[in-house]
Enzyme design. Structure first.
Site, PDB file in Angstrom:
ATOM      1  N   GLU A  12      -6.852  -6.187  -2.602  1.00  0.00           N
ATOM      2  CA  GLU A  12      -6.479  -4.852  -2.133  1.00  0.00           C
ATOM      3  C   GLU A  12      -5.173  -4.441  -2.826  1.00  0.00           C
ATOM      4  O   GLU A  12      -5.206  -3.976  -3.945  1.00  0.00           O
ATOM      5  CB  GLU A  12      -6.348  -4.847  -0.606  1.00  0.00           C
ATOM      6  CG  GLU A  12      -6.220  -3.451  -0.029  1.00  0.00           C
ATOM      7  CD  GLU A  12      -6.059  -3.464   1.479  1.00  0.00           C
ATOM      8  OE1 GLU A  12      -6.483  -2.489   2.116  1.00  0.00           O
ATOM      9  OE2 GLU A  12      -5.502  -4.444   2.023  1.00  0.00           O
TER      10      GLU A  12
ATOM     11  N   ASP B 244      -6.849 -11.565   5.154  1.00  0.00           N
ATOM     12  CA  ASP B 244      -6.036 -10.362   5.362  1.00  0.00           C
ATOM     13  C   ASP B 244      -4.640 -10.679   5.883  1.00  0.00           C
ATOM     14  O   ASP B 244      -4.353 -11.785   6.333  1.00  0.00           O
ATOM     15  CB  ASP B 244      -6.763  -9.453   6.361  1.00  0.00           C
ATOM     16  CG  ASP B 244      -6.426  -7.976   6.172  1.00  0.00           C
ATOM     17  OD1 ASP B 244      -5.450  -7.658   5.475  1.00  0.00           O
ATOM     18  OD2 ASP B 244      -7.171  -7.143   6.726  1.00  0.00           O
TER      19      ASP B 244
ATOM     20  N   GLU C  72       0.859  -1.183   0.000  1.00  0.00           N
ATOM     21  CA  GLU C  72       0.000   0.000   0.000  1.00  0.00           C
ATOM     22  C   GLU C  72       0.891   1.227   0.000  1.00  0.00           C
ATOM     23  O   GLU C  72       1.425   1.621   1.038  1.00  0.00           O
ATOM     24  CB  GLU C  72      -0.919  -0.032   1.234  1.00  0.00           C
ATOM     25  CG  GLU C  72      -1.839  -1.252   1.258  1.00  0.00           C
ATOM     26  CD  GLU C  72      -2.403  -1.567   2.639  1.00  0.00           C
ATOM     27  OE1 GLU C  72      -2.133  -0.792   3.580  1.00  0.00           O
ATOM     28  OE2 GLU C  72      -3.093  -2.593   2.778  1.00  0.00           O
TER      29      GLU C  72
ATOM     30  N   GLU D  10      -9.206   3.428   3.568  1.00  0.00           N
ATOM     31  CA  GLU D  10      -8.997   3.162   4.991  1.00  0.00           C
ATOM     32  C   GLU D  10      -7.870   3.997   5.581  1.00  0.00           C
ATOM     33  O   GLU D  10      -7.824   4.230   6.795  1.00  0.00           O
ATOM     34  CB  GLU D  10      -8.712   1.682   5.220  1.00  0.00           C
ATOM     35  CG  GLU D  10      -7.381   1.213   4.665  1.00  0.00           C
ATOM     36  CD  GLU D  10      -7.090  -0.257   4.965  1.00  0.00           C
ATOM     37  OE1 GLU D  10      -8.017  -0.964   5.375  1.00  0.00           O
ATOM     38  OE2 GLU D  10      -5.936  -0.676   4.792  1.00  0.00           O
TER      39      GLU D  10
END
Length: 650
Positions: free
Chosen positions: A458, A409, A163, A464
């Site tokens: 993701e 996750d 990310e 988020e």
């Protein structure tokens, strides 16, 4: 119609004093790859005569063959293919796959395949050894043209949530040895936009990149793990998840991969577009992946009511909201009343390391039965390493509970052990008709073609981050469609109903706000794509805005056709997608106002109703308008900074 031609002669071949070279062109002749075998195997790529990749090396060092084998004695074959590939779900119903291929065959059982498409170039290593092969290292170089602008997705190591921001830089400002993720994007001095990634990742680690001297970028790979330990992830230990831990590699082997030697290795993919908008329709990563090996007709894409982003914050209800049965029944009712297919039960439903220790405030069976009675299905969240502890029993438990899918996750790695687990998980979930939404996960590598039950991934810095960071900026939102979403579905989790300017922004776990307004958040459901799309904010906020809720109730997540109308990385984008007899157009801006001049020649000759959802008098207000239009009508819209526009044509 499928057409295949094979020429076994060494055509298009030029003999050189110290080796041979081959030229491979795209079907339209615009892309040209030169493959050279002198003192090593190299390739280069050009578009309309402009350099895309300058001469760069290809090799692999294994227990069965060495780097020197890649420029030894060989034969060469050329072939081409043109066929239509149908998708179960995605941004279009059908993709035209058209390429020319060169295959170099070495006498020791090694070969290298090169493909040139109109949309880019790819290669992979293939071996034919009926024994185990250990891969110690792979050489895949990308020497990019000098003065290119690079969007380097920098990371500190192989342990990462995948990310990051993609920030434009010159190569000279990036320190040698800097590690980055794929996909990796750059713009050449002549204006082409290039995205580098990989496809068909099985029994092999995922590809990272490393900046080397000059303008060289090289592929690097995590070593195979030898010892692991559960540790606290740095990105969450200061917020609300102190109990979460992930599996950290403490010791490694001296190799990157081990597998049977009778196999093909992952494709290395160079996607090329002559302008920014063109890259939005690139499907090479999907096309290069294996076809599914079982029936996936049961897979149903859709939208999901999410609980975690807004912290279970329901306003004005007659019960105490939280991780309890009443809250999830409320979410089920909201989904059922608004045509939303799924709800999500996130972290907190059970002890992290023991699924049998369910939260006492939660009656899972009652919730799932209630959802089924309302025509709503349930996703449930889980850590990958908790599933692995009793793999078969845990998957059987989820199946017997009656959930439709699992949100898995905190992978946070891409070594071969993780890749093997992901593929095993997808396969075993498919056998149980379970959908998968993968978080804390490396980017898509075409796995959604091989396993269409993987409905989203993701691998992106998403909404988020507003809970604990200021990185989810307007420029970021207008960059990721051109790089991260190009390689596959992307679970950004849009739908924020609360907005502040970047200057006013303060991170908040309990009360997150976005830096882009409500109109842009609605446009994301068209511009961004994935097989499931979250409604991230509280149902009670959506219920206060009838324009937003009516749109979210009806907007599809899977499409029959996609047309990129315009786009500029980090600044603006307009994408049109068709579902049934309707067209949806999403427009987004970053930090500057933009005039969208849309030619609607995508329509047929009938008259159409145009419905427009735009920013109102305040940032968090939407206004609705409509008018009649026809084919080839040109429409102009001025969209403010950090805003968006939705157009529905029917």
């Amino acid at each position: 119609m499928k057409r295949i031609s094979i020429l076994t002669a060494l055509i298009f071949t030029t003999k050189l004093m110290f080796g041979q070279s081959y030229t491979l062109k795209s079907p339209n002749g615009i892309l040209v790859a030169n493959i050279d075998l002198k003192d090593r195997l190299t390739y280069s790529l050009s578009c309309n005569g402009n350099a895309i990749v300058e001469p760069s090396g290809i090799a692999m060092r294994t227990s069965a063959f060495a780097e020197s084998d890649f420029f030894g004695e060989h034969t060469a074959t050329f072939n081409s293919k043109n066929q239509a590939v149908k998708l179960l779900w995605g941004t279009t119903k059908e993709i035209d796959e058209n390429f020319n291929q060169l295959k170099l065959n070495y006498s020791n059982g090694l070969s290298v395949e090169f493909r040139c498409y109109n949309e880019g170039f790819a290669w992979r290593v293939v071996s034919a050894f009926d024994r185990e092969v250990i891969v110690y290292n792979e050489t895949s170089e990308f020497n990019i043209p000098y003065s290119s602008t690079v969007y380097f997705p920098e990371v500190k190591g192989f342990l990462t949530p995948f990310e990051v921001n993609y920030l434009p830089k010159s190569m000279q400002t990036i320190a040698d040895g800097t590690l980055g993720l794929t996909p990796f994007m750059y713009k050449t001095p002549s204006g082409e936009l290039v995205v580098i990634s990989e496809s068909n990742l099985f029994e092999y680690p995922g590809m990272f990149i490393r900046k080397d001297a000059g303008n060289s970028v090289k592929a690097v790979f995590p070593l195979y793990p030898k010892k692991e330990k559960q540790e606290l992830p740095g990105r969450l230990h200061l917020v609300k998840w102190p109990q979460i831990s992930r599996m950290v590699v403490k010791k490694t082997e001296n190799y990157i991969a081990k597998s049977n030697g009778n196999r093909s290795y992952p494709w290395r993919v160079v996607m090329v577009a002559q302008n920014d908008a063109e890259i939005l329709q690139n499907s090479l990563v999907y096309l290069l992946a294996d076809e599914p090996k079982m029936d996936f007709g049961w897979v149903k894409p859709g939208k999901v009511v999410w609980d975690w982003y807004h912290n279970w914050n329901l306003q004005g209800v007659e019960f105490k909201p939280g991780i309890n049965t009443q809250t999830y029944k409320y979410m089920v009712d909201f989904a059922a009343n608004n045509g939303i297919e799924y709800i999500n039960i996130d972290d907190g439903w059970a002890k992290l390391w023991n699924f049998k220790k369910v939260n006492p405030n939660l009656d899972l069976k009652e919730i799932i039965d209630y959802a089924n009675s309302k025509g709503v299905k349930v996703f449930i969240w889980a850590m990958w390493n908790t599933i692995e502890k009793d793999f078969t029993a845990n998957l059987d438990m989820f199946s017997q509970l009656g959930v439709a899918g699992i949100k898995v996750d905190f992978f946070d790695r891409a070594d071969q052990r993780i890749v093997d687990f992901v593929n095993k998980l997808a396969d075993e979930c498919a056998k149980r008709n379970l959908l998968l939404n993968l978080h804390g996960m490396y980017k898509p590598t075409g796995i959604n073609r091989t396993f269409p039950n993987i409905v989203n991934i993701e691998g992106v810095l998403g909404l988020e981050y507003n809970k604990f960071s200021d990185k989810c900026t307007p420029v970021h939102n207008l960059t990721i469609p051109f790089v991260r979403n190009v390689v596959g579905p992307m679970d950004y989790t849009p739908g924020s109903m609360r907005h502040v300017t970047p200057e006013q922004f303060v991170k908040s776990w309990e009360n997150p706000h976005s830096m882009t307004n409500r109109a842009q958040q609605m446009a994301m459901y068209i511009v961004y794509h994935g097989g499931v799309q979250m409604l991230a904010d509280s149902p009670t906020l959506y219920q206060k805005d009838s324009i937003a809720l009516n749109f979210l109730s009806g907007v599809p997540v899977t499409w029959e056709k996609t047309i990129a109308l315009e786009g500029k990385v980090g600044e603006s984008i307009a994408v049109a997608r068709k579902h049934g007899d309707k067209w949806y157009i999403g427009c987004m801006t970053a930090n500057h106002e933009h005039d969208f001049n849309l030619n609607l020649n995508l329509l047929d000759d009938r008259e159409y109703k145009m419905t427009i959802i735009a920013e109102g008098n305040s940032d968090d207000e939407l206004v609705l308008s409509s008018k009649r239009i026809g084919k080839n009508d040109k429409q102009s819209f001025k969209v403010k900074p950090r805003s968006g526009l939705v157009i529905i044509l029917e």
